[in-house]
Design an enzyme around this catalytic site. Structure first.
Site, mmCIF file in Angstrom:
data_model
loop_
_atom_site.group_PDB
_atom_site.id
_atom_site.type_symbol
_atom_site.label_atom_id
_atom_site.label_comp_id
_atom_site.label_asym_id
_atom_site.label_seq_id
_atom_site.Cartn_x
_atom_site.Cartn_y
_atom_site.Cartn_z
ATOM 1 N N SER A 123 58.023 -47.447 -126.017
ATOM 2 C CA SER A 123 58.283 -46.748 -127.271
ATOM 3 C C SER A 123 58.553 -47.708 -128.416
ATOM 4 O O SER A 123 58.599 -47.282 -129.572
ATOM 5 C CB SER A 123 59.493 -45.813 -127.110
ATOM 6 O OG SER A 123 60.648 -46.561 -126.769
ATOM 7 N N HIS A 144 52.086 -43.324 -124.883
ATOM 8 C CA HIS A 144 53.501 -43.065 -125.143
ATOM 9 C C HIS A 144 53.809 -41.572 -125.107
ATOM 10 O O HIS A 144 53.495 -40.837 -126.038
ATOM 11 C CB HIS A 144 53.901 -43.658 -126.510
ATOM 12 C CG HIS A 144 55.346 -43.472 -126.833
ATOM 13 N ND1 HIS A 144 55.816 -43.309 -128.113
ATOM 14 C CD2 HIS A 144 56.444 -43.398 -126.020
ATOM 15 C CE1 HIS A 144 57.118 -43.152 -128.085
ATOM 16 N NE2 HIS A 144 57.520 -43.198 -126.836
ATOM 17 N N GLU A 156 51.298 -40.479 -127.996
ATOM 18 C CA GLU A 156 50.749 -41.470 -128.911
ATOM 19 C C GLU A 156 49.846 -42.424 -128.119
ATOM 20 O O GLU A 156 50.291 -43.049 -127.153
ATOM 21 C CB GLU A 156 51.867 -42.267 -129.581
ATOM 22 C CG GLU A 156 52.681 -41.466 -130.576
ATOM 23 C CD GLU A 156 53.804 -42.278 -131.205
ATOM 24 O OE1 GLU A 156 54.061 -42.095 -132.406
ATOM 25 O OE2 GLU A 156 54.437 -43.101 -130.484
ATOM 26 N N ASN A 194 58.661 -43.145 -134.218
ATOM 27 C CA ASN A 194 59.886 -43.919 -134.385
ATOM 28 C C ASN A 194 59.940 -44.650 -135.720
ATOM 29 O O ASN A 194 61.023 -45.052 -136.158
ATOM 30 C CB ASN A 194 60.051 -44.915 -133.236
ATOM 31 C CG ASN A 194 60.620 -44.264 -132.001
ATOM 32 O OD1 ASN A 194 61.362 -43.284 -132.090
ATOM 33 N ND2 ASN A 194 60.268 -44.775 -130.836
#
Length: 507
Positions: A123, A144, A156, A194
């Site tokens: 991540s 991900h 992802e 993120n």
């Protein structure tokens, strides 16, 4: 590019929550799955738990009993890396450590075939950096998943500098065949989610630092006006401040200390104290058994004293019309030449534009200026935040609050901070998403899908900016930048170009 066939064997290394979840997804999609963990018995225990999950799905009618049994039978523990020799895809979900991931895949290269694909569930670590230790880095891409993997739709697909486009496309198609919603991303710090999510925490922490309101009030405003499922403070408490602060620091360092990602001293103090949130029993809120959750600050009932005039045809003005009619309150309508949305007595109400109410009152010559925050949908919002100019007469401020209360809103009065809470948060989320698109990290549609599906935002940031008005978002950011004098609020070139071209961000 076609997905991997169901006959292709998928290996998952790491039998923790994420690894077990990915194994469950792959087995339910029809693949034979090999689960490996370096802890004795961990893989076998995880498989038994997954089979129990399949049985529960069958009990709820979400899988047939036969399909549940077949999916469970496709899961087998592996004793060593050598057992993964015939796999078509190896997904690692091990510790977030670059050297550990590099060693795992370097060891696997000597075992698996040249056509075996590698999918790292990292991540936060660069996919490019992981691949740099491989002889054939083109076979590696980020895969991900989000926790819990069986329930969260987003995946992802992250391409490192050496990733073969065909590999990324195959993993994209495979994730889609597994019932997920994949998005392509480039290996940059934070990938999409993120990175773009940082302002949701950062602006809330800045508001708290400035004394705009207490955490419970800011949470309520972001939930009840902004439409977010959880407020930023309760969400940070849920994630854990040790984790959230570490991710923020990682992104900040990776972007060479860009002020947009600046960590908060408030969160640093919580981490230093061991107040990690729910898991430690204390964060912004107290989670002990006898603790009482603080209520948000809500203005006491006021009388809407004075003649009510609704001005212009903005979404807030139209919502006021509908709500006031529903409450059978008399009002008149008038055009708006200066952006005001309503008048009551001597008070003038405006939607925030990124300036403080005090600055706007001075600049526009409207002393009794009351600013109203953004809402996801003014017609259905339960709460609105307001700020009052220092020049405003107390009676005018009370009348403005009374008007919004008469329209059915709970009202939270914030300190007079630029941009209030929802507007500055949405503007910064949109700005970060726009920068990601501008820098080729992802497409606009991918940015919006990632934030809706990965962190449950009520609307994709770029679609939200289009709905509010790209020029409005640009002005809010510019005014925030002027108020604070910080590069933190610099406007993304993509937003600037869209304004100059008269286009939306999705055009």
């Amino acid at each position: 590019m076609a997905a991997l066939p169901q006959t292709a064997v998928v290996a998952v290394v790491g039998a923790g929550a994420m690894g077990a979840g990915i194994a469950q997804v792959a087995a339910q999609a029809g693949h034979p799955v090999r689960l490996l963990d370096n802890r004795p018995g961990a893989a076998a225990a995880a498989i038994e738990n997954i089979r129990g999950q399949f049985a529960k799905l069958a009990d709820k009618g979400k899988l047939s009993a036969a399909d549940a049994a077949a999916a469970g039978a496709r899961l087998q523990p592996a004793d060593s890396l050598a057992d993964l020799a015939g796999c078509a895809l190896v997904v690692e979900a091990i510790v977030e450590n670059l050297e550990a991931k590099q060693k795992l895949y370097a060891d696997l290269e000597a075992i698996v075939g040249d056509d075996c694909l590698f999918g790292t569930n990292t991540s936060s670590i660069s996919v490019t950096a992981i691949g740099s230790a491989l002889k054939r880095p083109q076979r590696l891409a980020g895969l991900h998943f989000f926790n819990p993997a069986p329930l969260m739709a987003l995946v992802e697909i992250v391409s490192g500098l050496a990733t073969d486009g065909a590999v990324a496309d195959t993993l994209y198609a495979t994730a889609a065949a597994w019932g997920k919603t994949p998005v392509h991303a480039k290996s940059t710090p934070g990938f999409i989610v993120n990175r773009v999510a940082r302002p949701y925490y950062a602006e809330a922490l800045r508001l708290l630092q400035e004394g705009a309101a207490d955490p419970a009030t800011l949470d309520a405003v972001l939930r009840e006006a902004g439409g977010f499922r959880m407020g930023p403070f309760e969400l940070m408490d849920l994630i854990g401040h040790d984790v959230n602060f570490a991710v923020t620091n990682s992104v900040w360092r990776a972007f060479y200390h860009d002020p947009r990602f600046l960590p908060s001293l408030i969160q640093q103090e919580l981490v230093d104290a061991g107040f990690y949130g729910r898991k430690s029993g204390r964060g912004f809120f107290d989670y002990s058994a006898d603790a009482t959750r603080p209520a948000p600050q809500t203005e006491a009932p006021r009388t809407p004293a004075g003649k009510i005039v609704v001005c212009g045809e903005s979404p807030l003005a139209e919502a006021l019309v509908e709500r006031l009619q529903h409450g059978k309150l008399s009002f008149s309508r008038a055009p708006s030449s200066d952006g005001r949305v309503a008048e009551i007595g001597r008070a003038a109400l405006f939607q925030t534009d990124g300036r403080s109410a005090t600055e706007r009152a001075a600049s526009d010559g409207v002393a009794n200026c009351v600013l109203v925050d953004l809402a996801l949908d003014y017609e259905t919002a339960g709460r609105l935040a307001v700020a009052v100019a220092a020049q405003c007469e107390p009676a005018a401020a009370e009348a403005a609050v009374g008007l919004l209360q008469a329209a059915g809103y709970a009202v939270s009065r914030l300190a007079d901070v630029p941009g209030l809470a929802v507007m500055r948060t949405v503007a910064m989320l949109a700005n970060e998403a726009a920068d990601a698109v501008n820098q080729g990290v992802c497409a606009a549609t991918a940015a919006d899908a990632a934030m809706r599906l990965g962190v449950n935002y009520p609307r994709g940031p770029l679609a939200w900016a289009d709905q509010v008005g790209v020029a409005t978002i640009r002005n809010v950011l510019a005014n925030l930048g002027a108020s604070y004098g910080e590069d933190r609020y610099r406007v993304s070139p993509l937003i600037r170009r869209a304004v100059f071209a008269g286009k939306n961000l999705h055009d």
